[in-house]
Design an enzyme around this catalytic site. Structure first.
Site, PDB file in Angstrom:
ATOM      1  N   ALA C 124     -15.732   6.614  45.894  1.00 53.12           N
ATOM      2  CA  ALA C 124     -15.803   7.947  46.680  1.00 53.12           C
ATOM      3  C   ALA C 124     -17.239   7.646  47.474  1.00 53.12           C
ATOM      4  O   ALA C 124     -18.225   8.105  47.113  1.00 53.12           O
ATOM      5  CB  ALA C 124     -15.643   9.120  46.148  1.00 53.12           C
ATOM      6  N   LEU C 125     -17.006   7.313  48.768  1.00 50.31           N
ATOM      7  CA  LEU C 125     -18.154   7.398  49.645  1.00 50.31           C
ATOM      8  C   LEU C 125     -17.972   8.200  51.038  1.00 50.31           C
ATOM      9  O   LEU C 125     -18.660   9.077  51.147  1.00 50.31           O
ATOM     10  CB  LEU C 125     -18.579   5.885  50.167  1.00 50.31           C
ATOM     11  CG  LEU C 125     -19.456   5.933  51.398  1.00 50.31           C
ATOM     12  CD1 LEU C 125     -20.906   6.350  50.787  1.00 50.31           C
ATOM     13  CD2 LEU C 125     -19.828   4.366  51.609  1.00 50.31           C
ATOM     14  N   THR C 126     -16.730   8.018  51.599  1.00 53.32           N
ATOM     15  CA  THR C 126     -16.286   8.710  52.788  1.00 53.32           C
ATOM     16  C   THR C 126     -16.168  10.275  52.518  1.00 53.32           C
ATOM     17  O   THR C 126     -15.906  10.618  51.528  1.00 53.32           O
ATOM     18  CB  THR C 126     -14.971   8.090  53.387  1.00 53.32           C
ATOM     19  OG1 THR C 126     -15.187   6.921  53.314  1.00 53.32           O
ATOM     20  CG2 THR C 126     -14.575   8.585  54.652  1.00 53.32           C
ATOM     21  N   GLU C 363     -11.509   0.656  54.724  1.00 53.50           N
ATOM     22  CA  GLU C 363     -12.579  -0.106  54.208  1.00 53.50           C
ATOM     23  C   GLU C 363     -13.505  -0.898  55.334  1.00 53.50           C
ATOM     24  O   GLU C 363     -13.875  -1.839  55.200  1.00 53.50           O
ATOM     25  CB  GLU C 363     -11.682  -1.395  53.468  1.00 53.50           C
ATOM     26  CG  GLU C 363     -10.634  -1.036  52.511  1.00 53.50           C
ATOM     27  CD  GLU C 363     -11.478  -0.655  51.261  1.00 53.50           C
ATOM     28  OE1 GLU C 363     -12.694  -0.977  50.780  1.00 53.50           O
ATOM     29  OE2 GLU C 363     -10.854   0.156  50.454  1.00 53.50           O
ATOM     30  N   THR C 365     -14.256  -0.151  59.579  1.00 52.99           N
ATOM     31  CA  THR C 365     -13.447  -0.264  60.551  1.00 52.99           C
ATOM     32  C   THR C 365     -13.638  -1.527  61.269  1.00 52.99           C
ATOM     33  O   THR C 365     -14.776  -1.977  61.156  1.00 52.99           O
ATOM     34  CB  THR C 365     -13.722   0.969  61.839  1.00 52.99           C
ATOM     35  OG1 THR C 365     -15.039   0.767  62.088  1.00 52.99           O
ATOM     36  CG2 THR C 365     -13.256   2.276  61.237  1.00 52.99           C
ATOM     37  N   SER C 366     -13.054  -2.022  62.261  1.00 52.23           N
ATOM     38  CA  SER C 366     -13.363  -3.224  63.165  1.00 52.23           C
ATOM     39  C   SER C 366     -14.723  -3.194  63.798  1.00 52.23           C
ATOM     40  O   SER C 366     -15.225  -4.008  63.900  1.00 52.23           O
ATOM     41  CB  SER C 366     -12.259  -3.469  64.134  1.00 52.23           C
ATOM     42  OG  SER C 366     -10.885  -3.783  63.534  1.00 52.23           O
TER      43      SER C 366
END
Lengths: 264, 393, 380
Positions: C124-126, C363, C365-366
């Site tokens: 859990a980071l976001t 995971e 974003t681009s």
């Protein structure tokens, strides 16, 4: 608790489910077909694993084939088989079932003790179902074929056989050879835990005519009683009819055709 | 000619292990040649101390002229004799006409004495009858021992056995006993005009390759044949004799005991007997789509079959599998839905009288052997068939 | 340079393929439609060694190399992208960081259960306000005697609801910003932790994605993972490896879409011919195949660098960036090739399309991947 010494014979075969007929030449396309573990051998391996899981003991898998046959030994090591032996030698090439059974039986004798030899009923390339019983013949031990279930209790194997229209419960005292059907125990998945060990080579032996003390000139094609005189492809094409139209129309036409052919 | 220099022998038994024929054995520490030695010289090559030598010219090929007559090993069933035995007798008569010899039937079982007449009418000149209670139900060892004794004594040239569960259990064991050739599941048998050998034609690779096999230098020439392939003959006029054979039990027989025999449940899948089979493969895209096949099969009074792929994926039980590792069927009508026709599968159904293929792929191999092809989506066509069949009822 | 796989790698791939065919393929569509966590399949994966691929045998893992790991994830994803990400997250960011950074004590307590699949791991980071800028996380961890008290909300956490342990990033010192973030091994049973809304997603629907709410959640001091203040670096390293697994997942989805499109194009006839004979379709297939091949080798290269103990952050980012965008392009083309049928739930490409979009975003974003790659080049 009894501890069982089990030997399983396995074979690497072309995956006949993937072999297709070339639509242009109407002949078999045999190149580039993936090789697999013979399906009924997988059932035999599973039967061995269940017995060992229940009673303890060791399972040794043997295969006779070219060097690439090692792949099926690695596969069965991943399923949980303890040791594997590859019998490979140019002298074995062209062996019919009798010579194959002879070579395998000599390898089994070299492994010394066994309570049970398990094999698949037949291989999907040869379809003969002869090698298992002929191994039993060379080793002079009883055999039970068409096994679907095997358990071990009170010093004997109890085997459920699936015959044409009956089921037979048979008791067999070790040592005995049992061939297993496709209706036998459903094979488990390989375990990733076993991959490293399976490929390390530490549980895999390679034997040639030397280790088996067999003379090359008396093996293989030259010594086999049966020989292939001719290979041909059966007349395959059927003058078939391709129906046209919508699904509804095709369905109606089919029903009419089947009525004409007295199939309904 | 094999010669043993026994004073050099160290009794390591490498020669015994190298011999295919049980031609040499160790009597304690002394090597001894047995009757089975063929002079092949395998033992010479593996002996490390030079105790075995090959002298003179190589052993002459065995005189095959000693071997005569065509034998059929008969299979006892719960009720009498398996039909395949009569089919083989029919073929044996045909072969005997060419070879100018006799046909014999070997009947090993229990309480089978009254079957001999039918066997004689079916083509046997002689019936060798071994009748004892320990000979039924079938077990490998007592049957193999009894029949081997007869084969050894009478030396038939050709031995035919039905490719049934029993036949496929027994035949390889007999062939092993005589170190002779055995060809399984023959679909064709005939005599070679040139050398008089038996030409045995059989399918390989699931029936998509045919091979003709010969056992040139070994006798008897042995072949198994599937039921329904050969043609039985019958003539009430035919006469023959019955020779009673004494069969003795041996203690090794009881290493295997048949405890119980039960009939397979009738409600189970009996594909081999179904007149109509509706089969499904990967093209159906999911196990739920088999429901419509059951419905169609029921309307047609048939059963549901499946390809190996969908059985492996768990969509339907193995009992429904048609193909090399499943069942071989010969129904009147075979409808293949979403089955591409890998030879695995074709092997099990290509003998059906009428083959219908429903497939989206116009290049699916099954279309080559289908009598009627519908190129389209089985999900749409099968419901249409069901609806139209129901409407007509 | 040898492009062939070792026997061990091939075996791992074959085992995964066989499992995926029988245990995942028949159910993937149903799981997606019902947004149902594939509990039965996950339970079977544990004993077969799929949940401890990056963990050595001594801690109960199957100890596969990075290349094998990537091959396995691709196989799972080619049939069910959701199962693949559950397994990938568990392995790469749920268990692996404990192996890399944990004390012997922590490893002994947590790794065996995770590696053998008895417990499920998450990361859990976001947060609601923090996506691409992790240094700004607001979840706080206040020291309190022999505990830390965590307060805050984490969002979009894979396996939040179904996991047993979560590696949580929280700020132990707001003033130090990035250097004030620490990592904690949090057990779901600790007081003060609640699982929030289970999101209903566009794609990857069988993986449960929820909020995790920390309300005075008491975490023992022994569960601090790595030194205080090292959490962000640990997180980014862990994510670096996780990224390679996600790239493999993307390749699996792309492959599934392409295979479906190729098969369909052979069967579908228009204007009297199979559509595979039209150049427009052929070019779409050629582009798909080329990009998938390139993506696969990028991913394998990143995995091999990791196996060889070399830095692989840039290559991992390249792999994730390229593979996920490839998957989106391939899935789009595949739907197009299917025509109207590509919009129907009965056809797998519809699910590939939705799954690919999510893979392009999560995971990292681009945009983030591009930042990482550029940063890697320009810093030299």
């Amino acid at each position: 608790m009894a501890s069982l010494n089990i030997i399983v014979t396995v074979k690497q075969v072309p995956d006949t489910a993937e072999v297709r007929i070339d639509p242009k030449t109407n002949s078999l396309m045999r190149e580039g077909i993936p090789s697999i573990l013979n399906p009924e051998d997988a059932n035999a391996v599973e039967a061995a694993l269940r017995l060992r899981d229940e009673h303890g003991g060791t399972i040794t898998a043997i295969t006779m084939g070219p060097p690439q046959a090692e792949a099926v030994l690695e596969e069965v090591l991943c399923l949980g088989v303890d040791r594997a032996v590859l019998l490979s030698d140019r002298a074995f090439a062209g062996s019919d079932t009798l010579l194959t059974a002879f070579t395998l039986s000599r390898a089994i004798l070299k492994l010394k003790k066994f309570d049970l030899i398990l094999c698949g009923r037949q291989a999907i390339d040869g379809d003969t179902a002869q090698v298992g019983p002929q191994i039993a013949g060379f080793l002079d031990i009883p055999q039970v074929t068409y096994a679907e279930e095997i358990v071990f209790s009170e010093g004997a194997f109890r085997i459920q056989r699936g015959l044409e229209s009956t089921r037979e419960l048979v008791e067999a005292r070790p040592p005995v050879l049992v061939s297993v059907n496709a209706a036998g125990p459903v094979p488990r998945y390989g375990s990733l835990y076993a991959v490293e060990g399976a490929c390390s080579g530490e549980n895999l032996k390679r034997w040639s005519t030397k280790e088996l003390s067999l003379s090359p000139s008396m093996l293989g094609l030259g010594a086999s009683p049966t020989a292939v005189k001719k290979i041909f492809e059966p007349n395959r094409s059927v003058k078939g009819e391709v129906l046209q139209g919508s699904e509804k129309e095709m369905a109606a036409q089919l029903i009419a055709r089947l009525r004409e052919m007295s199939c309904l | 000619m094999i010669n043993l220099l026994t004073e050099k022998c160290i009794a390591c038994s490498l020669c015994v292990k190298a011999c295919l024929f049980d031609g040499i054995r160790l009597d304690g520490k002394i090597p001894v040649l047995t009757d089975h030695c063929t002079g092949c010289g395998a033992c010479v090559e593996v002996c490390k101390v030079g105790a075995i030598v090959s002298e003179g010219s190589p052993a002459p090929p065995p005189d095959l002229g000693f071997y005569r007559d065509i034998w059929v090993i008969v299979e006892q069933q719960e009720q009498g004799v398996h039909p395949v035995s009569f089919e083989l007798l029919g073929k044996a008569r045909e072969l005997a006409a060419v070879r100018n010899c006799d046909v014999a039937a070997v009947l090993v079982g229990s309480a089978v004495g009254d079957c001999t007449a039918a066997l004689i009418h079916g083509g046997a000149d002689v019936v060798y009858l071994a009748d004892a209670s320990f000979l039924y139900p079938y077990r490998t060892c007592p049957h193999e021992r009894t029949i081997s004794g007869l084969l050894e004594e009478h030396k038939p040239e050709i031995v035919l056995i039905g490719a049934t569960c029993m036949g496929r259990d027994l035949a390889p064991r007999l062939a092993n006993r005589f170190k002779t050739g055995l060809t399984a599941d023959c679909t064709g048998l005939m005599i070679d005009e040139q050398d008089g050998c038996l030409l045995q034609t059989r399918p390989a690779f699931g029936g998509n390759i045919m091979a003709t096999i010969v056992t040139a230098h070994h006798r008897p020439q042995m072949a198994t044949v599937r039921p329904g392939v050969m043609q039985a003959v019958h003539s009430d006029d035919r006469t023959g004799k019955v020779v009673k054979v004494e069969a003795k039990p041996d203690s090794v027989d009881d290493l295997v005991r048949v405890l119980q025999t039960v009939a397979k449940p009738g409600s189970g899948v009996q594909l081999e007997k179904a007149p109509v089979i509706v089969s499904g493969g990967r093209g159906l895209q999911g196990p739920d789509n088999f429901k419509m096949l059951y419905e169609l099969a029921e309307l047609l009074d048939g059963q549901v079959g499946a390809s190996r792929a969908v059985v492996d994926m768990g969509w339907i039980e193995h009992a429904h599998q048609v193909g090399q590792t499943g069942k071989t069927v010969k129904p009147r009508l075979y409808i293949a839905c979403g089955i591409s026709g890998a030879i695995q599968h074709l092997a099990g159904m290509q003998q059906a009288d009428v083959i219908v293929a429903i497939n989206r792929d116009p290049y699916a191999p099954i279309l080559k052997i289908a009598h009627v092809s519908l190129i389209g989506d089985a999900h749409k066509i099968v419901p249409e068939l069901i609806a139209q069949l129901k409407a007509k009822q | 340079m040898d492009f062939s796989f070792t026997r061990a790698q091939e075996l791992a791939r074959d085992i995964a393929r066989s499992f995926a065919q029988t245990e995942l393929a028949p159910y993937a569509q149903e799981w997606d439609e019902q947004a149902r966590f594939p509990a039965e399949a996950i339970a079977k994966l544990g004993p077969l060694g799929f949940m401890g691929m990056c963990i050595p045998k001594e801690y109960g893992g199957s100890n596969l190399d990075g290349v094998s790991y990537v091959l396995v994830i691709e196989e799972l994803a080619s049939v069910c992208a959701s199962t693949a990400i559950i397994v990938s997250v568990h392995n790469s960011v749920g268990a692996y960081p404990i192996y890399l950074l944990g004390t012997e004590e922590q490893k002994k307590i947590y790794l065996p259960d995770l590696a053998m699949g008895k417990k499920l791991g998450a990361f859990a980071l976001t947060e609601p306000n923090v996506g691409s800028d992790p240094a700004s996380i607001e979840t706080s961890a206040q020291a309190d005697g022999d505990h830390f008290i965590l307060n805050g909300t984490k969002t979009f956490i894979t396996s939040a609801g179904t996991s047993d342990t979560v590696i949580v990033m929280a700020s132990t010192d707001r003033n130090k910003r990035a250097r004030g973030i620490s990592a904690f091994i949090v057990e779901k049973g600790f007081p003060g932790i609640t699982v929030g809304t289970h999101e209903s997603k566009l794609g990857i629907r069988a993986s449960d994605t929820c909020e995790l709410i920390f309300d005075n959640c008491r975490v023992p001091r022994e569960n601090l993972l790595g030194p205080e203040g090292s959490g962000l670096r640990a997180a980014l390293n862990a994510l670096g490896f996780g990224r390679v697994g996600v790239a493999a997942q993307a390749i699996g989805v792309a492959r599934c879409a392409m295979d479906a499109a190729v098969a369909y194009s052979r069967e579908r006839n228009q204007f009297g011919k199979p559509i595979s004979s039209f150049q427009a379709i052929q070019w779409m297939i050629a582009d798909m195949a080329t990009e998938i091949e390139a993506a696969r080798f990028l991913t394998l290269r990143a995995a091999k660098l990791k196996d060889d103990g070399q830095p692989f952050a840039a290559q991992g980012s390249m792999a994730k960036l390229f593979a996920s965008e490839t998957a989106m392009r391939a899935a789009t083309k595949a739907v197009q090739i299917h025509g109207g049928y590509g919009c129907m739930k009965d056809y797998v490409v519809e699910r590939c399309f939705r799954d690919a979009k999510v893979i392009e975003i999560y995971e990292g974003t681009s945009e983030i991947q591009r930042m990482i790659i550029a940063g890697n080049i320009l810093k030299k």
